[in-house]
Design a protein around this motif. Structure first.
Motif, PDB file in Angstrom:
ATOM      1  N   ALA A 145      -5.834   2.254   2.470  1.00  0.00           N
ATOM      2  CA  ALA A 145      -4.619   2.706   1.795  1.00  0.00           C
ATOM      3  C   ALA A 145      -3.965   3.836   2.572  1.00  0.00           C
ATOM      4  O   ALA A 145      -2.737   3.892   2.702  1.00  0.00           O
ATOM      5  CB  ALA A 145      -4.960   3.162   0.376  1.00  0.00           C
ATOM      6  N   THR A 146      -4.785   4.713   3.118  1.00  0.00           N
ATOM      7  CA  THR A 146      -4.247   5.818   3.901  1.00  0.00           C
ATOM      8  C   THR A 146      -3.462   5.296   5.098  1.00  0.00           C
ATOM      9  O   THR A 146      -2.354   5.744   5.382  1.00  0.00           O
ATOM     10  CB  THR A 146      -5.397   6.729   4.390  1.00  0.00           C
ATOM     11  N   GLY A 147      -4.042   4.319   5.786  1.00  0.00           N
ATOM     12  CA  GLY A 147      -3.379   3.749   6.951  1.00  0.00           C
ATOM     13  C   GLY A 147      -2.040   3.122   6.582  1.00  0.00           C
ATOM     14  O   GLY A 147      -1.026   3.326   7.256  1.00  0.00           O
ATOM     15  N   ARG A 148      -2.019   2.363   5.486  1.00  0.00           N
ATOM     16  CA  ARG A 148      -0.786   1.684   5.085  1.00  0.00           C
ATOM     17  C   ARG A 148       0.282   2.685   4.643  1.00  0.00           C
ATOM     18  O   ARG A 148       1.448   2.558   4.974  1.00  0.00           O
ATOM     19  CB  ARG A 148      -1.073   0.715   3.933  1.00  0.00           C
ATOM     20  N   LEU A 149      -0.142   3.671   3.894  1.00  0.00           N
ATOM     21  CA  LEU A 149       0.815   4.678   3.431  1.00  0.00           C
ATOM     22  C   LEU A 149       1.386   5.470   4.596  1.00  0.00           C
ATOM     23  O   LEU A 149       2.556   5.845   4.606  1.00  0.00           O
ATOM     24  CB  LEU A 149       0.157   5.622   2.425  1.00  0.00           C
ATOM     25  N   ASN A 150       0.535   5.701   5.578  1.00  0.00           N
ATOM     26  CA  ASN A 150       0.980   6.428   6.757  1.00  0.00           C
ATOM     27  C   ASN A 150       2.107   5.669   7.452  1.00  0.00           C
ATOM     28  O   ASN A 150       3.120   6.239   7.841  1.00  0.00           O
ATOM     29  CB  ASN A 150      -0.205   6.606   7.712  1.00  0.00           C
ATOM     30  N   LYS A 151       1.935   4.358   7.584  1.00  0.00           N
ATOM     31  CA  LYS A 151       2.959   3.535   8.229  1.00  0.00           C
ATOM     32  C   LYS A 151       4.274   3.614   7.449  1.00  0.00           C
ATOM     33  O   LYS A 151       5.343   3.790   8.023  1.00  0.00           O
ATOM     34  CB  LYS A 151       2.509   2.081   8.268  1.00  0.00           C
ATOM     35  N   LEU A 152       4.153   3.472   6.159  1.00  0.00           N
ATOM     36  CA  LEU A 152       5.350   3.506   5.325  1.00  0.00           C
ATOM     37  C   LEU A 152       6.041   4.861   5.452  1.00  0.00           C
ATOM     38  O   LEU A 152       7.256   4.945   5.600  1.00  0.00           O
ATOM     39  CB  LEU A 152       4.976   3.241   3.859  1.00  0.00           C
ATOM     40  N   PHE A 179       1.078   6.929  -7.623  1.00  0.00           N
ATOM     41  CA  PHE A 179       0.823   6.774  -9.060  1.00  0.00           C
ATOM     42  C   PHE A 179       1.172   5.363  -9.528  1.00  0.00           C
ATOM     43  O   PHE A 179       0.417   4.717 -10.250  1.00  0.00           O
ATOM     44  CB  PHE A 179       1.621   7.802  -9.862  1.00  0.00           C
ATOM     45  N   CYS A 180       2.333   4.871  -9.111  1.00  0.00           N
ATOM     46  CA  CYS A 180       2.769   3.545  -9.552  1.00  0.00           C
ATOM     47  C   CYS A 180       1.804   2.458  -9.085  1.00  0.00           C
ATOM     48  O   CYS A 180       1.494   1.531  -9.839  1.00  0.00           O
ATOM     49  CB  CYS A 180       4.174   3.248  -9.036  1.00  0.00           C
ATOM     50  N   PHE A 181       1.344   2.559  -7.861  1.00  0.00           N
ATOM     51  CA  PHE A 181       0.408   1.552  -7.361  1.00  0.00           C
ATOM     52  C   PHE A 181      -0.881   1.560  -8.179  1.00  0.00           C
ATOM     53  O   PHE A 181      -1.429   0.521  -8.526  1.00  0.00           O
ATOM     54  CB  PHE A 181       0.070   1.810  -5.885  1.00  0.00           C
ATOM     55  N   PHE A 182      -1.337   2.782  -8.471  1.00  0.00           N
ATOM     56  CA  PHE A 182      -2.563   2.881  -9.261  1.00  0.00           C
ATOM     57  C   PHE A 182      -2.326   2.309 -10.662  1.00  0.00           C
ATOM     58  O   PHE A 182      -3.120   1.516 -11.170  1.00  0.00           O
ATOM     59  CB  PHE A 182      -2.999   4.344  -9.348  1.00  0.00           C
ATOM     60  N   GLY A 191       1.007  -5.639 -17.485  1.00  0.00           N
ATOM     61  CA  GLY A 191       1.307  -6.698 -16.527  1.00  0.00           C
ATOM     62  C   GLY A 191       0.817  -6.309 -15.154  1.00  0.00           C
ATOM     63  O   GLY A 191       1.125  -5.229 -14.650  1.00  0.00           O
ATOM     64  N   ASP A 192       0.041  -7.176 -14.572  1.00  0.00           N
ATOM     65  CA  ASP A 192      -0.577  -6.905 -13.283  1.00  0.00           C
ATOM     66  C   ASP A 192       0.485  -6.801 -12.182  1.00  0.00           C
ATOM     67  O   ASP A 192       1.339  -7.674 -12.068  1.00  0.00           O
ATOM     68  CB  ASP A 192      -1.548  -8.063 -12.978  1.00  0.00           C
ATOM     69  N   GLY A 193       0.429  -5.743 -11.435  1.00  0.00           N
ATOM     70  CA  GLY A 193       1.353  -5.603 -10.316  1.00  0.00           C
ATOM     71  C   GLY A 193       2.807  -5.470 -10.728  1.00  0.00           C
ATOM     72  O   GLY A 193       3.715  -5.845  -9.976  1.00  0.00           O
ATOM     73  N   LEU A 266       5.625  -3.497  -0.151  1.00  0.00           N
ATOM     74  CA  LEU A 266       5.061  -4.604  -0.922  1.00  0.00           C
ATOM     75  C   LEU A 266       3.623  -4.882  -0.499  1.00  0.00           C
ATOM     76  O   LEU A 266       2.773  -5.224  -1.316  1.00  0.00           O
ATOM     77  CB  LEU A 266       5.930  -5.854  -0.750  1.00  0.00           C
ATOM     78  N   HIS A 267       3.377  -4.702   0.791  1.00  0.00           N
ATOM     79  CA  HIS A 267       2.007  -4.911   1.255  1.00  0.00           C
ATOM     80  C   HIS A 267       1.053  -3.895   0.626  1.00  0.00           C
ATOM     81  O   HIS A 267      -0.039  -4.232   0.182  1.00  0.00           O
ATOM     82  CB  HIS A 267       1.956  -4.824   2.771  1.00  0.00           C
ATOM     83  N   ILE A 268       1.496  -2.635   0.595  1.00  0.00           N
ATOM     84  CA  ILE A 268       0.650  -1.601  -0.018  1.00  0.00           C
ATOM     85  C   ILE A 268       0.384  -1.947  -1.478  1.00  0.00           C
ATOM     86  O   ILE A 268      -0.725  -1.795  -1.988  1.00  0.00           O
ATOM     87  CB  ILE A 268       1.334  -0.214   0.074  1.00  0.00           C
ATOM     88  N   GLY A 269       1.437  -2.474  -2.132  1.00  0.00           N
ATOM     89  CA  GLY A 269       1.288  -2.841  -3.539  1.00  0.00           C
ATOM     90  C   GLY A 269       0.262  -3.939  -3.748  1.00  0.00           C
ATOM     91  O   GLY A 269      -0.366  -4.028  -4.800  1.00  0.00           O
ATOM     92  N   SER A 270       0.059  -4.772  -2.711  1.00  0.00           N
ATOM     93  CA  SER A 270      -0.879  -5.881  -2.871  1.00  0.00           C
ATOM     94  C   SER A 270      -2.337  -5.431  -2.765  1.00  0.00           C
ATOM     95  O   SER A 270      -3.250  -6.186  -3.070  1.00  0.00           O
ATOM     96  CB  SER A 270      -0.596  -6.958  -1.823  1.00  0.00           C
ATOM     97  N   LEU A 271      -2.561  -4.206  -2.309  1.00  0.00           N
ATOM     98  CA  LEU A 271      -3.939  -3.704  -2.262  1.00  0.00           C
ATOM     99  C   LEU A 271      -4.445  -3.479  -3.692  1.00  0.00           C
ATOM    100  O   LEU A 271      -3.666  -3.307  -4.609  1.00  0.00           O
ATOM    101  CB  LEU A 271      -4.007  -2.369  -1.507  1.00  0.00           C
ATOM    102  N   ASP A 272      -5.759  -3.462  -3.805  1.00  0.00           N
ATOM    103  CA  ASP A 272      -6.335  -3.274  -5.139  1.00  0.00           C
ATOM    104  C   ASP A 272      -6.600  -1.796  -5.403  1.00  0.00           C
ATOM    105  O   ASP A 272      -7.661  -1.267  -5.077  1.00  0.00           O
ATOM    106  CB  ASP A 272      -7.631  -4.077  -5.262  1.00  0.00           C
ATOM    107  N   TRP A 273      -5.603  -1.159  -6.014  1.00  0.00           N
ATOM    108  CA  TRP A 273      -5.661   0.301  -6.171  1.00  0.00           C
ATOM    109  C   TRP A 273      -6.672   0.762  -7.214  1.00  0.00           C
ATOM    110  O   TRP A 273      -6.920   1.957  -7.351  1.00  0.00           O
ATOM    111  CB  TRP A 273      -4.270   0.839  -6.500  1.00  0.00           C
TER     112      TRP A 273
END
Length: 927
Positions: A145-152, A179-182, A191-193, A266-273
């Motif tokens: 998650a850190t890596g993906r957030l860093n890119k964003l 927070f929203c992802f979590f 509702g999931d996601g 959207l990719h970050i959102g697909s991770l399982d937070w």
DNA sequence: CATCCGACACAAG
DNA sequence: CTTGTGTCGGATG
């Protein structure tokens, strides 16, 4: 490569079609192996596999196989003689469907589908030279998650230069996203996601409106359901709950998303937070917003065991003891629960909230056990999150800290009370902000964490500018206990900027004039002690060990003790490792102070096996030694009758004046006369300890012109001139005018010289004292005693002196850093009779003789603790025997006893000096 | 003002 | 990863 980069490479590898012969090399590449290393493995030079796989010595043995043969392949790897003989840390087998691996050092196994192996990349991090801690191995998610957030984050800054100039808003925005992802993965959003899906659907045709859709969602989360219609909240946003907290109040503006940024999102959102671990996520993600820290992304991590070294002795051990004591007694359990509900934990350097999160989780664990024993397993927690307060200077970590606590609370509720109960109490978030973003050394702690039960409104004498609205929030702990903890920044006096210096001056300026030598961390101890004068509290900080050694001790600790605080527990020096193995961990100590005199004092240390040792003691002094306080000041001249000690001569030559053996031979070949006249043997600490040879040019003023006629010398002197004249230091620049001499000279002509290296390893049982003939030039890496009676050397070589120096002097890392003013001049020596001196001289000679008997072994060889020759050890033993008999008439039992005696003598020595000031140097001069 | 001292980042096995 | 080095910056008297 850092963990984030590795995670990305591994994930990419899993997405590619499985290539059976290539896989081992691809795998190794993902863990940072260079192409040259892979080529050598391919060529078979370094590939030692005996089962047709790829074996990299000291690392991993990999074999790929036909479908369905993973188990037997792994078994073959396990029993392969080469696996053992080549010391493979891991074995790995895969057929492209299944994936299996084992840690050969007993660290567990991985068995999963091939596609899922990236989730276990943490298991293999030692392959990349990254020391893993259990928590990390299990937290692939946080790194990912850190890596993906860093890119964003980087992408957004690129598209929104204006946001780059308002980091606080940007940081707040990132916290909202997290927070929203979590929330969307944990049913906090129905509702999931929900968040990701809504964004995706609403912006499918036009990515340029992403920020507007998001802003509308944020606005909804800041609007109570009853007001939504009036506010005109759009239908798609209306599905989101009212969250509030300070998280969604204020501007809802969002940065603009490019097409790429949107896809990252959207990719970050697909991770399982759901898998987020607030213990470590915060410290990982923290580096995202720090430009110069990004290369170490994912490396910053404070291990839970280290945090518990602070929290356990501070209060958790006691809570657990009370829990055990209460057994199943409902009344006692209730009392304990009520007590815990009033405990507040305050971290005035909280970073991303590590200590607070761990403290909270540990307390919830204890509370859950209480509730279980009382038959109330689903009871709502009585521990208010607002009792975990922090101060943090940087805005992003401060945001993350609050988020981490919210997440920790939710996860604890799920764990101990169940998902349904957890959801029922989660929203809306409390609007209070218990993490203050600001400078802890300037804020008034009493306002942020007011005294209990008194109702006192403290006027902040050092509170700047706008009053903080947080000061209005009361802790729910009337009559409760306060524990201050944390890991404040350490910064040696030379590295503090003007503002930090000013911070210290505000705190210490009116108490001492020597505050300039203090480490930045000293400010936290002083503020904690001041806080403790208003309300009862105990404080424990991780700190550089230098505040308990050497010159800082007499400056800082008398001030702390003057506030009626004492050291209640301490953990002596140990290494505070982070993930990076190449990054030599800082050496730290943990020191806890309290004004409660009744508590049992404990001294912790690391045992030889790495285990924690605890010892109950009467009193702990500022050197973290069991014993009374003492005021040890550095002294410019010896307090006893030992010979004054000087530092050697400092070349400051840019490589011009010092010559290695080859260069000296070159000059000799060119001009024998000049060689004889101007070259002297030179001894630094390397030469003393490791028996090397060096030379230097030693030219007197009246011969400078003569020397300059020698071409070799003229060349060397021009090096000196160019280095010195381009120096930033005034003194050095001036010295460019006389390049034929050393930059700093303290040299005295002598028949012989006793010398001690300024820095030397702590691993030797004795200090590496040496003796050289007078013509040798002693470099500034050594201290020198010119023509001193040899019994001086017996003192330096003694175990007593070793113990004294190790305690009283500052250390460099954990190694000794000798000091004449602090260590030699203060060394307590009883009055020596002529006989004593003769005996000690004899002992020193015996040590020298024993060394000579092993010529040409160097001091490093001779004093290797594993391989010290018996006769030399015996000579040292006699030296110690003779000296210790002079001190107490017998041998000391151990170093603690030695230290206690030395401290006692020192106290007497300085007391009598104060009583009879006429005997000081000044007094004699007048007489 | 002229030493003198401690720090630390770097470097070499 | 351990152990020692070169020189700066600023304290000290």
């Amino acid at each position: 490569m850092n963990p984030v980069e590795i995670e990305e490479a591994v994930s990419n590898l899993a997405l590619e079609p499985f290539d059976r012969p290539e896989f081992p090399f691809q795998f190794l590449r993902a863990f940072g192996n260079k192409e040259t290393a892979l080529q050598r493995l391919r060529a078979g030079n370094t590939n030692q596999s005996d089962v047709g796989g790829v074996l990299q010595r000291g690392h991993i043995h990999i074999a790929t196989c036909a479908p369905g043969a993973v188990d037997e392949t792994l078994a073959a790897l396990r029993t392969s003689p080469k696996t053992l003989s080549q010391k493979a840390k891991f074995i790995l087998a895969t057929d492209g469907e299944a994936f299996a691996a084992e840690d050969m050092n007993g660290g567990g196994t991985v068995a999963c589908k091939y596609a899922e192996f990236p989730d276990h990349f943490g298991f293999f991090l030692p392959l990349a030279g990254i020391t893993t801690v259990e928590q990390i191995r299990e937290s692939s998610f946080d790194i990912k998650a850190t890596g993906r957030l860093n890119k964003l984050y980087i992408e957004l800054l690129k598209d929104n230069p204006d946001w780059a100039r308002r980091p606080t808003d940007m940081n707040h925005f990132m916290a909202r996203l997290i927070f929203c992802f979590f929330a969307e993965d944990t049913d906090i959003f129905l509702g999931d996601g929900l968040f990701s899906k809504t964004i995706q659907q609403m912006t499918a045709n036009d990515h340029s409106i992403t920020h507007l859709v998001m802003a509308e969602i944020f606005r909804a989360m800041d609007t109570k359901p009853a007001e939504r219609e009036a506010q005109g909240i759009k239908r798609y946003a209306n599905q989101f709950p009212y969250v509030n907290g300070q998280l969604f109040s204020g501007s809802t503006e969002c940065p603009v998303f490019s097409k790429i940024a949107r896809s990252y999102l959207l990719h970050i959102g697909s991770l399982d937070w759901q898998k987020i671990n607030p213990d470590i996520f915060g410290s990982m993600i923290q580096a995202v917003t720090e430009e110069d820290e990004r290369s170490a992304l994912g490396m910053h991590y404070t291990s839970v065991p280290n945090i518990l070294k602070v929290l356990n002795p501070l209060f958790l051990d006691d809570l657990r003891a009370k829990l055990a004591e209460a057994e199943d007694n409902p009344r006692k359990l209730l009392n304990l629960r009520q007590r815990m509900a009033k405990i507040r934990v305050f971290d005035p350097a909280c970073g991303s909230g590590n200590f607070l999160v761990i403290a909270y989780k540990q307390m919830r664990e204890i509370e859950a056990e209480i509730n279980r024993r009382r038959g109330e397993p689903e009871r709502r927690s009585d521990i208010p999150l607002t009792n975990f307060r922090g101060i943090e200077l940087r805005s992003f970590p401060a945001e993350i800290a609050r988020l981490a606590l919210i997440i920790a609370e939710y996860q604890c509720d799920v764990l101990y009370r169940g998902q349904k109960e957890a959801l029922a109490v989660f929203l809306p978030l409390s609007s209070e902000n218990w993490i203050t973003c600001g400078n802890a050394l300037r804020l008034d702690w009493l306002s942020l964490c007011p005294p209990t039960g008194t109702g006192v409104k403290v006027q902040a004498d050092d509170l700047f500018g706008t009053p903080l609205n947080q000061t209005e929030i009361d802790f729910e702990n009337e009559g409760g206990e306060t524990y201050i903890c944390g890991n404040p920044p350490y910064l040696g006096s030379t590295w503090q900027d003007a503002e930090q210096k000013a911070d210290l001056e505000r705190i210490f300026g009116h108490r001492t004039k020597s505050w300039k030598s203090l480490d930045y961390v000293a400010g936290w101890f002083m503020k904690a002690a001041d806080y403790g004068t208003q309300t009862s509290a105990a404080a424990a900080f991780v700190s550089t060990n230098s505040i308990c050694q050497g010159q800082q001790v007499p400056i800082l600790w008398p001030l702390i003790f003057a506030t009626k605080h004492e050291i209640i527990f301490a953990h002596t020096s140990f290494k505070w490792n982070n993930l990076a193995s190449h990054n030599a961990g800082v050496t730290v100590a943990i020191v806890a102070i309290s004004n409660d005199r009744s508590v049992v004092r404990r001294l912790y240390s690391i045992g030889s096996e790495g285990e924690t040792l605890a010892k109950e003691v009467q009193h702990i002094n500022a050197y973290l030694v069991a014993g009374q306080n003492l005021d040890l000041q550095k002294s410019t001249s010896p307090l006893t009758h030992v010979t004054p000690m000087d530092r050697g001569d400092s070349a400051i030559d840019g490589g011009g004046l010092l010559l290695n053996a080859t260069e000296a031979a070159e000059l000799e070949a060119e001009n024998k006369v000049a060689y004889r006249q101007f070259v002297r043997p030179y001894i630094g600490s390397e030469e003393l300890i490791n028996g090397k040879l060096r030379y230097c040019l030693w030219i007197s003023d009246d011969q400078a012109a003569l020397a300059n006629d020698v071409r070799f010398i003229a060349n060397r002197l021009s090096l000196v001139v160019s280095m010195r004249s381009s120096s930033s230091k005034a003194q050095t620049k001036e010295a460019a005018a006389w390049p034929h001499k050393f930059g700093e000279i303290r040299h005295q002509p002598s028949a012989y010289t006793i010398l001690v290296p300024r820095v030397s390893s702590e691993n030797r049982d004795f200090l590496p004292v040496g003796l050289v003939a007078g013509g040798t030039i002693v470099g500034d890496r050594n201290f020198a005693l010119y023509d001193a009676p040899l019994w001086n050397m017996a003192l330096i070589a003694s175990r007593l002196h070793w113990v004294w120096i190790g305690t009283v002097c500052v250390r460099m890392r954990t190694d000794f850093s000798y000091s004449n003013t602090l260590g030699w001049n203060t060394f307590p020596v009883p009055t020596l009779t002529e006989q004593n001196k003769a005996d000690l001289t004899r002992c020193a000679e015996d040590i020298l003789l024993a060394r000579e008997a092993h010529f040409p072994a160097t001091i490093a060889d001779l004093y290797d603790p594993e391989a010290m020759p018996e006769d030399l050890r015996a000579a040292h033993d006699r030296n110690d025997e003779v000296l210790e008999r002079i001190y107490i008439g017998r041998r000391f039992r151990n170093d603690t006893e030695r230290l206690e005696k030395l401290f006692e003598l020192y106290t007497k020595m300085t007391a009598s000096a104060a009583a009879a000031p006429k005997s000081t140097a000044k007094g004699r001069m007048k007489a």
